[in-house]
Structures are given as structure tokens and as C-alpha cells.
Design an enzyme around this catalytic site. Structure first.
Site, PDB file in Angstrom:
ATOM      1  N   HIS A   2       0.843  -1.207   0.000  1.00  0.00           N
ATOM      2  CA  HIS A   2       0.000   0.000   0.000  1.00  0.00           C
ATOM      3  C   HIS A   2       0.884   1.265   0.000  1.00  0.00           C
ATOM      4  O   HIS A   2       0.790   2.099  -0.884  1.00  0.00           O
ATOM      5  CB  HIS A   2      -0.904  -0.003   1.235  1.00  0.00           C
ATOM      6  CG  HIS A   2      -1.702  -1.260   1.396  1.00  0.00           C
ATOM      7  ND1 HIS A   2      -2.661  -1.668   0.487  1.00  0.00           N
ATOM      8  CD2 HIS A   2      -1.684  -2.215   2.355  1.00  0.00           C
ATOM      9  CE1 HIS A   2      -3.199  -2.810   0.882  1.00  0.00           C
ATOM     10  NE2 HIS A   2      -2.620  -3.168   2.000  1.00  0.00           N
TER      11      HIS A   2
HETATM   12  O1  RIB Z   1      -4.721   0.520   4.771  1.00  0.00           O
HETATM   13  C1  RIB Z   1      -3.329   0.463   4.583  1.00  0.00           C
HETATM   14  C2  RIB Z   1      -2.656   1.577   5.306  1.00  0.00           C
HETATM   15  O2  RIB Z   1      -2.897   1.486   6.709  1.00  0.00           O
HETATM   16  C3  RIB Z   1      -1.126   1.520   5.171  1.00  0.00           C
HETATM   17  O3  RIB Z   1      -0.611   2.810   5.264  1.00  0.00           O
HETATM   18  C4  RIB Z   1      -0.718   0.701   6.369  1.00  0.00           C
HETATM   19  O4  RIB Z   1       0.623   0.969   6.783  1.00  0.00           O
HETATM   20  C5  RIB Z   1      -1.683   1.221   7.397  1.00  0.00           C
HETATM   21  O5  RIB Z   1      -1.154   2.442   7.921  1.00  0.00           O
END
Ligand code: RIB
Ligand code: CA
Length: 301
Positions: A232
Site C-alpha cells: 500500500h
Molecule cells: O490501509 C493500509 C494503510 O494502513 C497503510 O498505510 C498501512 O501501513 C496502514 O497504515
């Protein structure tokens, strides 16, 4: 041209992978890293950030920010990120690089010092940017752009059926940021769930230097425990550095802040409804993203 960026982050495994890529990219100048409670409590994400930057021999300093959402208590994701929050990779912390300046103030002061030049890449809950917008509005408006990992538009969330963690963990901050008029580029789960690595990619990482091996351990931990790749935040960073690898749509949206069942959900506006006009990533060339990130994790391009 070297791109000036600030990372606002809550390491966490995917944040760590994004930090490694940013520091190892020769076209990037990481002016500093503000940290926010999210995946883990503030003291853990602060320690982890100092450790990652030390392992990379980066001169960047760490600016501790918010220890929880604007309202209410922190609900973290420590169960996902394993022992220490980096999936068993345990680089030693470096307290000497932890600064006394609050993360929100660092973001504001740096934006004002380089008007129109700094891109803020947010990889956690938006609390620090919301605080900066509330307390230093004249400074943060000088940010060139904000690229945020967040939201789950048109796809299931990863905390609730409709909400992605960063927007869910502090929906009020997300609403403040949406209302602040930033040039905002949102990279959500509709895009960040779709990149994978091949077996030979993982083998190359395990044969790399200590940081590349750490990256391999973190990726292996998430794949083994969550059954998906932790890309992500690395993809949000890639969108900030290589926007041409992505397709974008301009939309008017709002974020739900009150619903018990749908807090953090992004709601597209109907015609005529008031909302924030933002750019949302709608797709990516995942092969180019993977090539770019793998090269950086292996040592830098
Ligand atoms: O949903 C994914 C996000 O939430 C990413 O940034 C992960 O590190 C959490 O912070
Ligand atoms: Ca994160």
C-alpha cells in the site's frame, strides 16, 4: 531534477518498505520524516523510523507527531505488523536522530521554507497534516502537493466493509485534510492491493544487503500472516515519484466521520453536492511499479 519530499508515516511494514525506496532513490531528497500513531503507538513508530533511517545511513531526522486521532482513542493495527512492528526485522533504533520539533510543525515550517517545492507523502492517518492545517494554515498551503495512501473507493475496506485503515483510524483528520484545499492525490486500496512479486524477486532480496534482506523478511511475514502483499505505502510513494505509472480521475468526495458502521468511508458527491475536488488513482502499470520498487529495495537507481 531532485524532488523534495516529506514522508508522514506509521511504520509498520509497508511504511518501512516505502521509506527504504524513498531514501534509496537518487532523484529524491527526503527533507525529514514526521511520524504519527496508527499501525502502532507513537513511541514504537518513532523508534522504528529512527532505526530504518539509521540502517539506510540517511541524514534525515525524525519528527514525532500525534499520539492518537484528533478525537477519541488510538485503535492500532499492531496485530498485523508482528513483533516490534516490522515483521521480525529489528534494526537498532537511533535516538540521536529523533527531533524535538512536532511533526505537524515540521511539515508546516518546511513547506514555508521551500514554497511550492515540497511534496508531502502521507502513509498513515492524516492527523499530523490536519493539525498542521489547523495551526499553521498559511504555511501548509505552500506545499506543492499531498500524495496520500488512503481510502477504499469502490472496493471493500480493510478495517470495515467500507473503510481503509488510514481514513478509519482518524476520519475527522481525513475530513479536515479534504476540506483544506490541498492539491491532493489519493492512492487507495482499489490500486494498492494489486502488485505482486515473483519468487525470483524475493530470492534477489534475500541475496541483497542487510536492508534488502530486512525487506524480504517483512514481505514474507505479511504474506504468511495476511495472505496478501504489503505494498500500500510503497505504491503511494511510487505515485508521488512516478505519477505517469498511474491513471487518475478527478472526483468530488466527502468522508464519513460519524457513522459507527461506515466511519472513514469515502463518499463520491452527487452532481451539485459540496465536496473536495481531488485526484484519485484508478489504475497502475504494476510491472513498471514493481521494477522501480525492486531496484530501490535492492540498492537504488
Ligand atoms: O490501509 C493500509 C494503510 O494502513 C497503510 O498505510 C498501512 O501501513 C496502514 O497504515
Ligand atoms: Ca502506513
Amino acid at each position: 531534477m531532485v524532488k523534495k519530499i516529506i514522508l508522514d508515516t506509521d511504520p509498520g511494514i509497508d511504511d518501512a518498505l516505502a521509506l527504504i525506496a524513498a531514501v534509496r532513490c537518487k532523484d529524491v531528497d527526503v527533507l525529514g520524516v514526521s511520524v504519527v500513531a496508527g499501525n502502532l503507538p507513537l513511541d514504537t513508530v518513532t523508534k522504528n523510523t529512527s532505526a530504518i533511517l539509521a540502517a539506510l545511513n540517511s541524514p534525515a531526522r525524525v519528527y514525532p507527531g500525534a499520539s492518537g486521532p484528533l478525537y477519541g482513542k488510538l485503535q492500532d493495527a499492531s496485530d498485523i505488523h508482528g513483533p516490534g512492528g516490522l515483521g521480525g526485522w529489528r534494526p537498532p533504533p537511533d535516538a540521536s536522530r529523533i527531533d524535538s520539533c512536532h511533526g505537524a510543525e515540521f511539515i508546516a515550517r518546511t513547506a514555508a521554507a521551500f514554497p511550492g517545492e515540497v511534496t508531502l507523502v502521507t502513509l498513515g492517518p492524516l492527523t499530523n497534516l490536519a493539525l498542521a492545517a489547523e495551526h499553521f494554515p498559511g504555511d501548509v498551503e505552500k506545499l506543492a502537493a499531498v500524495v496520500a495512501m488512503g481510502g477504499a473507493l469502490g472496493v471493500p475496506g480493510n478495517v470495515t466493509a467500507v473503510a481503509e485503515f488510514n481514513f478509519w483510524a482518524d476520519a475527522d483528520a481525513a475530513a479536515v485534510v479534504l476540506d483544506s484545499g490541498f492539491s491532493l492525490f489519493l492512492v487507495g486500496l482499489n490500486v494498492t492491493r494489486n502488485m505482486v512479486l515473483a519468487q525470483e524477486d524475493m530470492l534477489a532480496l534475500t541475496r541483497g544487503d542487510a536492508v534488502a534482506q530486512g525487506a524480504a523478511r517483512m514481505i514474507e511475514f505479511i504474506v504468511a500472516n495476511e495472505g496478501e502483499y504489503p505494498f500500500h505505502d510503497p505504491l503511494a510513494l511510487t505515485a508521488a515519484l512516478k505519477p505517469e505509472f498511474f491513471t487518475w480521475d478527478t472526483m468530488q468526495v466527502n468522508v464519513e466521520t460519524r457513522g459507527t458502521l461506515c466511519r472513514g468511508q469515502i463518499i463520491p458527491c452527487k452532481d451539485g453536492e459540496r465536496g473536495a475536488a481531488i485526484k484519485i488513482a484508478t489504475g497502475a502499470d504494476y510491472r513498471r511499479c514493481r521494477d522501480f520498487l525492486l531496484d530501490l529495495w535492492l540498492g537504488g537507481v
